[in-house]
Design a protein around this motif. Structure first.
Motif, PDB file in Angstrom:
ATOM      1  N   UNK A  14       0.777  -1.301  -0.093  1.00 45.78           N
ATOM      2  CA  UNK A  14      -0.030  -0.023   0.012  1.00 45.78           C
ATOM      3  C   UNK A  14       0.944   1.203  -0.016  1.00 45.78           C
ATOM      4  N   UNK A  15       2.020   1.425   0.907  1.00 44.62           N
ATOM      5  CA  UNK A  15       2.655   2.688   0.701  1.00 44.62           C
ATOM      6  C   UNK A  15       3.387   2.748  -0.648  1.00 44.62           C
ATOM      7  N   UNK A  16       3.704   1.935  -1.161  1.00 44.56           N
ATOM      8  CA  UNK A  16       4.386   1.963  -2.631  1.00 44.56           C
ATOM      9  C   UNK A  16       3.454   2.204  -3.588  1.00 44.56           C
ATOM     10  N   UNK A  17       2.044   1.849  -3.499  1.00 43.67           N
ATOM     11  CA  UNK A  17       0.945   2.243  -4.418  1.00 43.67           C
ATOM     12  C   UNK A  17       0.117   3.368  -3.952  1.00 43.67           C
ATOM     13  N   UNK A  18       0.698   4.228  -2.906  1.00 41.91           N
ATOM     14  CA  UNK A  18      -0.392   5.324  -2.505  1.00 41.91           C
ATOM     15  C   UNK A  18      -0.394   6.355  -3.467  1.00 41.91           C
ATOM     16  N   UNK A  19       0.520   6.842  -4.337  1.00 38.77           N
ATOM     17  CA  UNK A  19       0.202   7.844  -5.332  1.00 38.77           C
ATOM     18  C   UNK A  19      -0.804   7.628  -6.429  1.00 38.77           C
ATOM     19  N   UNK A  20      -0.565   5.939  -6.838  1.00 42.13           N
ATOM     20  CA  UNK A  20      -1.385   5.576  -7.992  1.00 42.13           C
ATOM     21  C   UNK A  20      -2.734   5.385  -7.549  1.00 42.13           C
ATOM     22  N   UNK A  21      -2.795   4.954  -6.188  1.00 45.24           N
ATOM     23  CA  UNK A  21      -4.409   4.691  -5.542  1.00 45.24           C
ATOM     24  C   UNK A  21      -5.143   6.198  -5.442  1.00 45.24           C
ATOM     25  N   UNK A  22      -4.162   7.178  -5.077  1.00 44.84           N
ATOM     26  CA  UNK A  22      -4.879   8.550  -4.979  1.00 44.84           C
ATOM     27  C   UNK A  22      -5.177   9.072  -6.451  1.00 44.84           C
ATOM     28  N   UNK A  71      -9.267  16.155  -2.523  1.00 46.13           N
ATOM     29  CA  UNK A  71      -8.542  14.900  -2.698  1.00 46.13           C
ATOM     30  C   UNK A  71      -6.862  15.456  -3.189  1.00 46.13           C
ATOM     31  N   UNK A  72      -6.869  16.611  -3.756  1.00 45.16           N
ATOM     32  CA  UNK A  72      -5.521  17.164  -4.311  1.00 45.16           C
ATOM     33  C   UNK A  72      -4.860  17.610  -2.771  1.00 45.16           C
ATOM     34  N   UNK A  73      -5.650  18.035  -1.973  1.00 45.83           N
ATOM     35  CA  UNK A  73      -4.807  18.696  -0.605  1.00 45.83           C
ATOM     36  C   UNK A  73      -4.433  17.237   0.204  1.00 45.83           C
ATOM     37  N   UNK A  74      -5.386  16.168  -0.005  1.00 42.95           N
ATOM     38  CA  UNK A  74      -4.964  15.062   0.838  1.00 42.95           C
ATOM     39  C   UNK A  74      -3.767  14.501   0.026  1.00 42.95           C
ATOM     40  N   UNK A  75      -3.827  14.039  -1.170  1.00 40.15           N
ATOM     41  CA  UNK A  75      -2.603  13.769  -1.771  1.00 40.15           C
ATOM     42  C   UNK A  75      -1.295  14.474  -1.586  1.00 40.15           C
TER      43      UNK A  75
END
Length: 314
Positions: free
Chosen positions: A226-234, A301-305
Motif C-alpha cells: 500500500x505505501x508503494x501504491x499510495x500515489x497511484x491509488x490517490x 483530494x488534491x490537498x490529501x494527496x
C-alpha cells in the motif's frame, strides 16, 4: 583601446545572436502550442464563457434570451429534484468508487502472481474499457431485459430459479445494483492496469526484508504494497470520483432517471432541463453547480494527496 572596441563589438554580436536564437526558440514553442491552444480556446474556454453568460438568461431555442440575473441559480438551489439528483450521485460515488478500486486491487494482486493463463484474464478485464458506451450498454440492456428472452431471465427460468420474468429496474435498489454492477465491470480494467503497473515497480527486496522481519502476507500488504501504491491509488480515486459525478449513459440507457427519479443524477437532470424542457439558461446554471461540486471534491483530494506525499518525503 582598439582591442577593447573589438571585444565590445563581438560581445554585442554575441548578445544579438543569442537574442535571435531565443526568439526562434520561443516562436517555435508557440508554433507547436498554437493548434492545441486554438482548440482549447474554441472548444473549452469559449463554451465556458458562453455557458456562464447563458446562465443569467431565460432562454429557449424558440425565444430571444431574456436577462434575469441570478434567478436561474436561485430556482435550481430551491429545486428538490436537483438535490435528489445530487444525493443520488453522491450515493453512486460512495458505493461505486471504493467497490471499483477494491475489485481492481484484488485482481491486480492475482494477476501479479505467476500462473498459467493470466494474460487471457487480463485481456478479459481490460477489453471492455476500450468499447464505446452505445455498444456496451445496448448489450447489457438486452441482457437485463424484463422480457422472457432477456438473457438473465432466460437462463434463470431455464434452471428453475424464477418462474416469471423479472423486471430488473422497477425498484430503486435493483436499478442501482444493475447500474453499479455494469459500471464496475465496464471500467475496472483500466484500474487493473494502473495497479498492476504499480505492483511491478515495487522492489522485491522490500518483500524479502519484510519476510526476514517476520511479517506475514497481510503485514506485507499493509506496510509494503500500500505505501508503494499510495500515489497511484490517490490518482485513481480522483479519476473514479470524476467519472462517478459524470454518470449519464447508464441512467439514460437503463432507467431514464426512474423509478420516480430514484436514479436521476446531476448530469441526467441537466440533460432533462436543457434538452427535454429546452430551458437552456437553467441548464447552464445546473452545469456550474456541477462544476463547483466536482471542483470542490477535486481540491479536497488534491490537498490529501499533497499532504500524503509531503509526509512520505519527511
Amino acid at each position: 583601446m582598439q582591442e577593447y572596441q573589438v571585444t565590445a563589438s563581438e560581445a554585442q554580436k554575441s548578445v544579438k545572436s543569442f537574442s535571435r536564437r531565443r526568439l526562434r526558440r520561443e516562436l517555435g514553442a508557440w508554433g507547436f502550442m498554437a493548434p492545441h491552444l486554438f482548440f482549447f480556446i474554441v472548444f473549452t474556454m469559449a463554451p465556458l464563457v458562453f455557458g456562464f453568460i447563458m446562465s443569467f438568461h431565460r432562454w429557449t431555442l424558440l425565444d430571444e434570451p431574456l436577462f434575469i440575473g441570478w434567478d436561474n441559480f436561485v430556482r435550481v438551489w430551491r429545486d428538490s429534484r436537483f438535490w435528489q439528483a445530487v444525493s443520488n450521485t453522491l450515493i453512486f460515488a460512495l458505493i461505486s468508487v471504493p467497490l471499483t478500486m477494491l475489485v481492481s486491487l484484488v485482481f491486480a494482486l492475482l494477476l501479479n502472481q505467476k500462473w498459467y493463463g493470466k494474460l487471457w484474464l487480463l485481456v478479459a478485464f481490460v477489453s471492455p474499457t476500450f468499447f464505446g458506451s452505445v455498444g456496451i450498454l445496448t448489450t447489457w440492456r438486452w441482457v437485463l431485459s424484463s422480457a422472457p428472452n432477456g438473457l438473465v431471465n432466460y437462463y434463470l427460468s431455464s434452471i428453475g430459479v424464477i418462474k416469471q420474468p423479472v423486471s430488473w429496474f422497477t425498484t430503486a435498489t435493483m436499478a442501482w445494483v444493475c447500474i453499479i454492477g455494469v459500471t464496475v465491470w465496464w471500467i475496472v480494467g483500466f484500474s487493473v492496469l494502473l495497479y498492476l503497473g504499480a505492483l511491478r515497480r515495487i522492489p522485491p527486496e522490500q518483500y524479502e526484508a519484510a519476510k526476514i522481519d517476520g511479517a506475514g502476507p497481510f503485514e506485507r500488504f499493509v506496510h509494503v504494497t500500500l505505501p508503494w501504491m499510495r500515489n497511484v491509488l490517490f490518482f485513481d480515486t480522483v479519476r473514479q470520483v470524476l467519472l462517478a459525478f459524470g454518470l449519464f449513459d447508464q441512467v439514460y440507457f437503463f432507467t431514464g432517471g426512474g423509478p420516480a427519479g430514484a436514479t436521476r443524477t446531476m448530469v441526467y437532470y441537466l440533460f432533462e432541463v436543457g434538452f427535454q424542457r429546452q430551458q437552456l439558461g437553467r441548464a447552464a446554471a445546473i452545469s456550474w453547480y456541477i462544476f463547483i461540486v466536482v471542483f470542490g471534491f477535486a481540491l479536497i483530494q488534491l490537498f490529501i494527496l499533497t499532504k500524503s506525499i509531503r509526509s512520505a518525503e519527511e
